[in-house]
Scaffold this active site. Structure first.
Site, PDB file in Angstrom:
ATOM      1  N   HIS A 105      -6.999  -5.828   2.259  1.00 56.56           N
ATOM      2  CA  HIS A 105      -5.833  -5.307   2.969  1.00 56.56           C
ATOM      3  C   HIS A 105      -5.267  -6.404   3.874  1.00 56.56           C
ATOM      4  O   HIS A 105      -6.020  -7.068   4.596  1.00 56.56           O
ATOM      5  CB  HIS A 105      -6.223  -4.145   3.894  1.00 56.56           C
ATOM      6  CG  HIS A 105      -6.760  -2.930   3.216  1.00 56.56           C
ATOM      7  ND1 HIS A 105      -5.999  -1.802   3.000  1.00 56.56           N
ATOM      8  CD2 HIS A 105      -7.999  -2.639   2.740  1.00 56.56           C
ATOM      9  CE1 HIS A 105      -6.747  -0.857   2.419  1.00 56.56           C
ATOM     10  NE2 HIS A 105      -7.961  -1.349   2.248  1.00 56.56           N
ATOM     11  N   ASN A 130     -12.681  -3.245   2.948  1.00 55.63           N
ATOM     12  CA  ASN A 130     -13.594  -2.111   3.016  1.00 55.63           C
ATOM     13  C   ASN A 130     -14.558  -2.196   1.828  1.00 55.63           C
ATOM     14  O   ASN A 130     -14.128  -2.363   0.682  1.00 55.63           O
ATOM     15  CB  ASN A 130     -12.809  -0.804   2.976  1.00 55.63           C
ATOM     16  CG  ASN A 130     -11.924  -0.637   4.204  1.00 55.63           C
ATOM     17  OD1 ASN A 130     -12.252  -1.128   5.289  1.00 55.63           O
ATOM     18  ND2 ASN A 130     -10.794   0.033   4.050  1.00 55.63           N
ATOM     19  N   HIS A 160     -10.511  -5.100  -3.156  1.00 58.67           N
ATOM     20  CA  HIS A 160      -9.157  -5.338  -2.639  1.00 58.67           C
ATOM     21  C   HIS A 160      -9.219  -5.798  -1.199  1.00 58.67           C
ATOM     22  O   HIS A 160     -10.121  -5.424  -0.450  1.00 58.67           O
ATOM     23  CB  HIS A 160      -8.278  -4.086  -2.774  1.00 58.67           C
ATOM     24  CG  HIS A 160      -8.889  -2.849  -2.214  1.00 58.67           C
ATOM     25  ND1 HIS A 160      -9.829  -2.113  -2.891  1.00 58.67           N
ATOM     26  CD2 HIS A 160      -8.707  -2.224  -1.034  1.00 58.67           C
ATOM     27  CE1 HIS A 160     -10.193  -1.073  -2.158  1.00 58.67           C
ATOM     28  NE2 HIS A 160      -9.531  -1.133  -1.013  1.00 58.67           N
ATOM     29  N   ASP A 175       0.842  -1.198   0.000  1.00 58.34           N
ATOM     30  CA  ASP A 175       0.000   0.000   0.000  1.00 58.34           C
ATOM     31  C   ASP A 175       0.882   1.254   0.000  1.00 58.34           C
ATOM     32  O   ASP A 175       1.885   1.326   0.710  1.00 58.34           O
ATOM     33  CB  ASP A 175      -0.918  -0.010   1.231  1.00 58.34           C
ATOM     34  CG  ASP A 175      -2.065   0.966   1.102  1.00 58.34           C
ATOM     35  OD1 ASP A 175      -3.220   0.510   0.983  1.00 58.34           O
ATOM     36  OD2 ASP A 175      -1.817   2.197   1.094  1.00 58.34           O
ATOM     37  N   GLY A 187     -15.852   2.576   4.099  1.00 62.71           N
ATOM     38  CA  GLY A 187     -14.612   3.347   3.944  1.00 62.71           C
ATOM     39  C   GLY A 187     -13.841   3.014   2.681  1.00 62.71           C
ATOM     40  O   GLY A 187     -12.663   3.337   2.557  1.00 62.71           O
ATOM     41  N   GLN A 188     -14.514   2.392   1.699  1.00 58.58           N
ATOM     42  CA  GLN A 188     -13.828   2.038   0.450  1.00 58.58           C
ATOM     43  C   GLN A 188     -13.590   3.283  -0.390  1.00 58.58           C
ATOM     44  O   GLN A 188     -14.521   4.049  -0.660  1.00 58.58           O
ATOM     45  CB  GLN A 188     -14.665   1.025  -0.345  1.00 58.58           C
ATOM     46  CG  GLN A 188     -13.968   0.543  -1.612  1.00 58.58           C
ATOM     47  CD  GLN A 188     -14.757  -0.526  -2.355  1.00 58.58           C
ATOM     48  OE1 GLN A 188     -15.884  -0.863  -1.981  1.00 58.58           O
ATOM     49  NE2 GLN A 188     -14.179  -1.053  -3.411  1.00 58.58           N
TER      50      GLN A 188
HETATM   51  P1  5GP Z   1      -9.702   1.509   0.609  1.00 60.58           P
HETATM   52  O1  5GP Z   1      -9.773   2.739   1.456  1.00 60.58           O
HETATM   53  O2  5GP Z   1     -10.453   1.664  -0.697  1.00 60.58           O
HETATM   54  O3  5GP Z   1     -10.094   0.246   1.343  1.00 60.58           O
HETATM   55  O4  5GP Z   1      -8.181   1.280   0.291  1.00 60.58           O
HETATM   56  C1  5GP Z   1      -7.541   1.745  -0.830  1.00 60.58           C
HETATM   57  C2  5GP Z   1      -6.080   1.676  -0.526  1.00 60.58           C
HETATM   58  O5  5GP Z   1      -5.368   1.845  -1.726  1.00 60.58           O
HETATM   59  C3  5GP Z   1      -5.589   2.747   0.450  1.00 60.58           C
HETATM   60  O6  5GP Z   1      -4.999   2.120   1.586  1.00 60.58           O
HETATM   61  C4  5GP Z   1      -4.580   3.543  -0.374  1.00 60.58           C
HETATM   62  O7  5GP Z   1      -3.466   3.958   0.389  1.00 60.58           O
HETATM   63  C5  5GP Z   1      -4.203   2.560  -1.460  1.00 60.58           C
HETATM   64  N1  5GP Z   1      -3.820   3.177  -2.706  1.00 60.58           N
HETATM   65  C6  5GP Z   1      -4.489   4.156  -3.377  1.00 60.58           C
HETATM   66  N2  5GP Z   1      -3.849   4.480  -4.507  1.00 60.58           N
HETATM   67  C7  5GP Z   1      -2.749   3.683  -4.554  1.00 60.58           C
HETATM   68  C8  5GP Z   1      -1.690   3.568  -5.504  1.00 60.58           C
HETATM   69  O8  5GP Z   1      -1.635   4.243  -6.534  1.00 60.58           O
HETATM   70  N3  5GP Z   1      -0.721   2.652  -5.232  1.00 60.58           N
HETATM   71  C9  5GP Z   1      -0.767   1.870  -4.106  1.00 60.58           C
HETATM   72  N4  5GP Z   1       0.243   0.980  -3.928  1.00 60.58           N
HETATM   73  N5  5GP Z   1      -1.757   1.954  -3.193  1.00 60.58           N
HETATM   74  C10 5GP Z   1      -2.737   2.862  -3.420  1.00 60.58           C
END
Ligand code: 5GP
Length: 116
Positions: free
Chosen positions: A104, A89, A102, A33, A95-96
């Protein structure tokens, strides 16, 4: 919601933008991440552009199982023998922020419960 959304993760899958890829196979990709919330923070994604768990189809059953076993493999590779947290998420209240399903993997620090 449509399952055809183009996201930043689509570009990572196509290697159009860089990512620290730690695992890849025909169906899944895992990369660190960009904004880590733990010493180990890895995202496991399907190459298929599923928006979220809420929009996955029954035909995705095997793929979803494959993603969980990929989590197991990636966590072992990252030597998270003390345990780890798996988070998915889903949707606005979940919180997505990236609309490509994806998982985590968060590890190498103690986690509290319930999460904020
Ligand atoms: P969400 O909040 O949708 O569950 O998580 C999305 C995750 O993607 C976040 O933890 C954010 O830091 C990560 N993320 C967003 N854009 C990028 C990117 O361009 N590269 C990487 N490696 N992670 C990303």
């Amino acid at each position: 919601m449509s399952n055809t959304t183009e996201t930043i993760f689509s570009k990572i899958i196509r290697k159009e933008i860089p990512a620290n890829i730690v695992y890849e196979d025909d169906l899944a990709l895992a990369f660190t991440d960009v904004n880590p919330q733990a010493p180990v923070h890895i995202l496991v994604i399907p190459k298929k552009p599923i928006v979220s768990l809420a929009t996955a189809d029954p035909e995705d059953q095997a793929l979803l199982g494959h993603l969980l076993l990929t989590v197991q493999k990636v966590a072992a590779q990252a030597e998270l023998e003390n345990g780890y947290r798996v988070v998915m998420n889903t949707g606005a209240d979940g919180g997505q922020t990236v609309h490509h399903l994806h998982i985590h993997i968060l590890g190498r620090r103690p986690m509290s419960w319930p999460p904020g």
